[in-house]
Enzyme design. Structure first.
Site, PDB file in Angstrom:
ATOM      1  N   GLU A  62       2.128   5.823  -9.171  1.00 48.36           N
ATOM      2  CA  GLU A  62       3.373   5.097  -9.423  1.00 48.36           C
ATOM      3  C   GLU A  62       3.107   3.807 -10.188  1.00 48.36           C
ATOM      4  OE1 GLU A  62       6.836   6.005  -6.356  1.00 48.36           O
ATOM      5  OE2 GLU A  62       5.028   5.360  -5.280  1.00 48.36           O
ATOM      6  N   ASN A  70      -3.928  -3.985  -0.835  1.00 55.29           N
ATOM      7  CA  ASN A  70      -4.079  -2.534  -0.906  1.00 55.29           C
ATOM      8  C   ASN A  70      -3.119  -1.974  -1.932  1.00 55.29           C
ATOM      9  OD1 ASN A  70      -1.603  -0.995   0.479  1.00 55.29           O
ATOM     10  ND2 ASN A  70      -1.896  -2.969   1.521  1.00 55.29           N
ATOM     11  N   GLU A  87      -1.460   2.041  -2.484  1.00 59.49           N
ATOM     12  CA  GLU A  87      -1.425   3.437  -2.083  1.00 59.49           C
ATOM     13  C   GLU A  87      -1.267   4.332  -3.305  1.00 59.49           C
ATOM     14  OE1 GLU A  87       0.553   5.270   1.748  1.00 59.49           O
ATOM     15  OE2 GLU A  87       2.080   4.821   0.245  1.00 59.49           O
ATOM     16  N   TYR A 116      13.926   1.280  -4.634  1.00 57.23           N
ATOM     17  CA  TYR A 116      12.964   2.374  -4.757  1.00 57.23           C
ATOM     18  C   TYR A 116      13.662   3.722  -4.816  1.00 57.23           C
ATOM     19  CZ  TYR A 116       9.046   5.497  -3.945  1.00 57.23           C
ATOM     20  OH  TYR A 116       8.123   6.507  -4.072  1.00 57.23           O
ATOM     21  N   ASP A 159       5.167  -4.074  -3.991  1.00 57.61           N
ATOM     22  CA  ASP A 159       5.618  -2.856  -4.685  1.00 57.61           C
ATOM     23  C   ASP A 159       6.587  -3.072  -5.848  1.00 57.61           C
ATOM     24  OD1 ASP A 159       4.225  -1.764  -2.572  1.00 57.61           O
ATOM     25  OD2 ASP A 159       5.969  -0.842  -1.611  1.00 57.61           O
TER      26      ASP A 159
END
Length: 814
Positions: free
Chosen positions: A558, A552, A554, A399, A477
């Site tokens: 992105e 979920n 966020e 990341y 992610d």
């Protein structure tokens, strides 16, 4: 390699697009998502052109569970990041937010309920002073069941294993000796389907003796019941019967047919029950999404199809409830029935398919060179002179390395615009060196232990080492992380097409693409569209969904960035399939973000909640907080960043963008002084999409950088450019993938980028034409009289009227 493959000497005479298309034709660069790999260095290292990935886990790396709860006839790659994938991670399940239903696989069967009332409370899964920041239709723990559906001979505690799945449906199986039950749940469907072996079904009403249960229809094989104010139909095969109804547990031997369904009803009426009965025996056995990018109309046409098995009566249609992002753009008629859900009202469609058409309004790799930006060359130099260009901030891993890439890939085109080719080369080289370090898994047959990618064949996923945020152990992610990497690769491909070829480093890039956004269902290495949930219309960041509130996400921004990267990579490499799937994902993610995170139509987020925006969307609701703090600066910026030529959708509705800014200021103290300081430039870049003058005034009176992925050069370029061209104008489209339109008063500015190797004439929907040289960005401007985009996001009914007026079709009720 055949004789038509370009040699090294030939390549110097070829343009980028011709060279890459030649590789596709020759088979060196495989089209359709299939990759060609040369022989591996060892069993542990797979060579992919000039790069490689590992096939063993580095010692410090995390990995998802080694046990996958699937039947033996299902193999990797397994899906993750969806409403149902908790079933793969545990013997039973966490709450399943199917919408409109919620369910949970418990020891005694499938617990089913219909969440239809909002609760506002302190957010779970975070800490801090902010109160009442979670609006949810579900509990913090297991759901309270209206019904529990099971097999009388399948004992408590029998594990559930996934037996089948579609693009938004899943079937689990519980087996106890020679008895078994298969249960199918389908997102958007009011039906639960079950098929049994060696026995029938039992349906227990409620969780305890205090439940309010009434049976208002009982006729042989069909029951109408109301539990806790929620209405259900129970449908056994004709000729069967339900026994024990008065005792609170209805059982049926199913007349030996082995099937039954349960439906959530919009109301308790014989008419509704009969309408649902007619579709109750058309079992959903598969769900499939398909899409088409229509360049001429700059639209994404998406078809949702159901494969049905008529158990009785030969019905060829089912019932499905559409989310707002679907209902607003659906092409077919809807019924008068609807449900409530955490996403908003869900009207019902009767049929075996439906189609939506969403506007695509383009994106740009970078903003054009149209503004006189003071000291811009000096700002570029200040970054070029810093060392190292790739550096740690919050930590190492995929990341934070990606955030480095974002900063540099934004800077390189700006350096070119100010004529500093040496700085552009420096930024490109820094990205190239870091990418190539990670794109090599080892040497001499030995796998490196850090800064590499490795393939996990238990699940079918590509993990990096190190990662962070549970991206390796929980498969969280991946789109957030890898989107930055693919975007960096697209920027390198723009200036160095040979680097991006399959026999160089494009092979590893395409592995990253396939991991988070694979368009091929038949791929034997990666699942279909890992992060994106086709029916929900957006991605989920959570890999397992192992919390009561469900999955979920966020940072919607992105996710959008990740799919913009796919468009840019597809355009830069001449891969139309990847470009088109990127446009499909990018377009849907944007419309979902505007519906559910920003609620620009003010129709989905509950009125009784204290906010008009959500930082995190959950399966059960919305949260005004982040995973890492509860400061309004982070809460808003997390859905703006990274800011770039893909972010213009945030300004499609100028009034809504201004309202979001005002809500942010109110919750941050109202003085415009950003004490957190992490995202100062990102926040003002967002403000420029609704008020360029105010944003530029801030810059000229007290600039301070914030986000690690930002630079003063990019912030200044963004603010001064929007001050010249105005805010995005979504009322005009173009017949090319990379474009944008802006509006400042009565002046409209048109921008297009041509990634090809021949000049391209772009036609805009208002008749404007723009010729764009190969590999360049071009602009033109004209005075117009038509109104700019209003502040109103069309309601479902308004959208229906527009469609009916334009093409005779709409989503009117019947």
């Amino acid at each position: 390699m055949n004789d038509d493959t370009p040699t090294a000497t030939d390549r110097s005479r070829l343009t980028r697009r011709t060279y890459l298309q030649g590789l596709v034709a020759s088979g060196v660069l495989a089209a359709g998502g299939s990759l060609t790999a040369s022989a591996a260095e060892s069993a542990d290292i797979e060579q992919l052109g000039a790069g490689s990935i590992a096939h063993v886990k580095p010692e410090s790396a995390g990995a998802p569970p080694r046990t996958v709860y699937a039947t033996e006839d299902l193999d990797a790659p397994y899906p993750s990041n969806d409403w149902w994938t908790t079933l793969l991670w545990r013997e039973l399940s966490e709450n399943l937010w199917v919408h409109p239903l919620a369910a949970r696989v418990t020891e005694s069967g499938l617990a089913v309920t219909y969440p239809d009332e909002w609760e506002v409370r302190d957010a779970p899964f975070s800490s801090g002073p902010r109160q009442d920041d979670f609006a949810t239709m579900g509990p913090n723990g297991p759901i309270d069941a209206d019904l529990t559906l099971g097999h009388p001979a399948v004992g408590d505690g029998t594990e559930a294993r996934v037996a089948d799945y579609g693009d938004w449906s899943a079937t689990y199986r519980r087996t106890d000796g020679d008895a078994s039950i298969d249960v199918t749940l389908t997102q958007g469907s009011p039906f639960v389907y079950c098929e049994t072996e060696n026995g029938g079904v039992e349906v227990a009403f409620g969780d305890d003796v205090d439940n309010d249960v009434s049976v208002w229809h009982e006729r042989e094989h069909v029951l109408g019941v109301t539990v806790n104010g929620h209405h259900y139909g129970l449908f056994a095969p004709p000729g069967a019967s339900w026994d024990g109804v008065d005792d609170g547990v209805a059982t049926s031997d199913l007349k030996g047919e082995g099937y039954a369904s349960v439906a959530l009803l919009p109301e308790a009426s014989p008419k509704i029950l009969n309408a649902y009965r007619r579709r109750a025996y058309a079992f959903v056995t598969d769900t499939t999404v398909s899409w088409e990018y229509d360049a001429d109309r700059s639209a994404v046409v998406t078809e949702y199809s159901y494969e049905l098995d008529a158990k009785h009566g030969g019905s060829k249609e089912t019932l499905t409830a559409l989310y707002p992002h679907q209902a607003r753009w659906v092409q077919e008629d809807l019924t008068d029935w609807s449900y409530v859900s955490p996403r908003g009202e869900m009207p019902v469609r009767a049929g075996s398919s439906f189609t939506t058409e969403h506007p695509y309004r383009g994106l740009l790799p970078f903003l054009p060179d149209v503004a006189d930006v003071p000291n811009l060359a000096d700002h570029v130099d200040s970054v070029e002179e810093s060392s190292p260009l790739i550096r740690d901030w919050q930590g190492e891993g995929t990341y934070w390395t990606g955030k480095n890439f974002e900063r540099l890939l934004q800077l390189a085109p700006i350096a070119e615009q100010v004529g500093d080719d040496a700085a552009a080369d420096t930024f490109h080289e820094a990205m190239r060196d870091e990418l190539e370090t990670w794109f090599s898994a080892g040497s001499d047959g030995e796998v490196d232990q850090t800064d590499l990618f490795w393939y996990d064949d238990v699940w079918g996923t590509l993990n990096g080492t190190p990662m962070g945020f549970g991206a390796d152990a929980d498969l969280n992610d991946h789109h957030f992380h890898y989107g930055y990497w693919v975007k960096a690769a697209a920027e390198l491909a723009r200036v160095d097409p040979e680097w991006a070829a399959e026999d160089q480093y494009g092979g590893v890039v395409n592995q990253l693409v396939r991991d988070y956004a694979n368009p091929d269902r038949d791929d034997d290495r990666y699942p279909f569209l890992r992060n994106f949930s086709p029916y929900a219309g957006h991605s989920w960041a959570s890999g397992s969904g192992e919390l009561p509130a469900g999955c979920n996400q966020e940072s919607s921004s992105e996710a959008i960035n990740a799919y913009a990267a796919l468009v840019l990579w597809g355009e830069a490499t001449g891969n139309e399939e990847l470009r088109d799937v990127g446009i499909y994902l990018y377009t849907h993610e944007i419309h979902a973000a505007l519906e559910y995170w920003f609620d620009v139509a003010d129709e989905n987020i509950p009125d009784q909640w204290g906010y008009d925006y959500a930082a995190i969307v959950w399966g059960s609701g919305y949260k005004y907080a982040t995973w890492f703090n509860q400061d309004a600066e982070a809460i808003h910026a997390i859905n703006y960043l990274p800011v770039g030529g893909h972010s213009l959708y945030l300004g499609w509705n100028r009034e809504a963008a201004d309202a979001n800014w005002q809500e942010f200021l109110e919750n941050d103290g109202g003085d415009g002084q950003f004490d957190l300081g992490w995202y100062t430039d990102v926040l003002w870049e967002f403000r420029a999409l609704s008020d360029p003058d105010e944003a530029l005034s801030w810059y000229e009176n007290g600039y301070s950088t914030g986000d690690f992925g930002e630079s003063r050069a990019h912030t200044a370029h963004w603010l001064y450019t929007l001050d010249v061209v105005g805010t995005p104008d979504a009322t005009v489209s173009a017949d090319t993938a990379l474009y944008a339109v802006f509006r400042d008063g009565d002046t409209r500015t048109y921008v297009a980028h041509n990634a090809g190797n021949e000049p391209e004439t772009v036609t805009f929907s208002d008749g404007t034409e723009l010729t764009v040289p190969a590999g360049e960005t071009a602009t033109t401007a004209r005075t117009v009289e038509s109104p700019t985009l209003s502040g109103a996001f069309p309601s479902v009914d308004e959208r229906a009227s527009e469609q009916q007026a334009s093409n005779g079709r709409g989503n009117g009720k019947k």
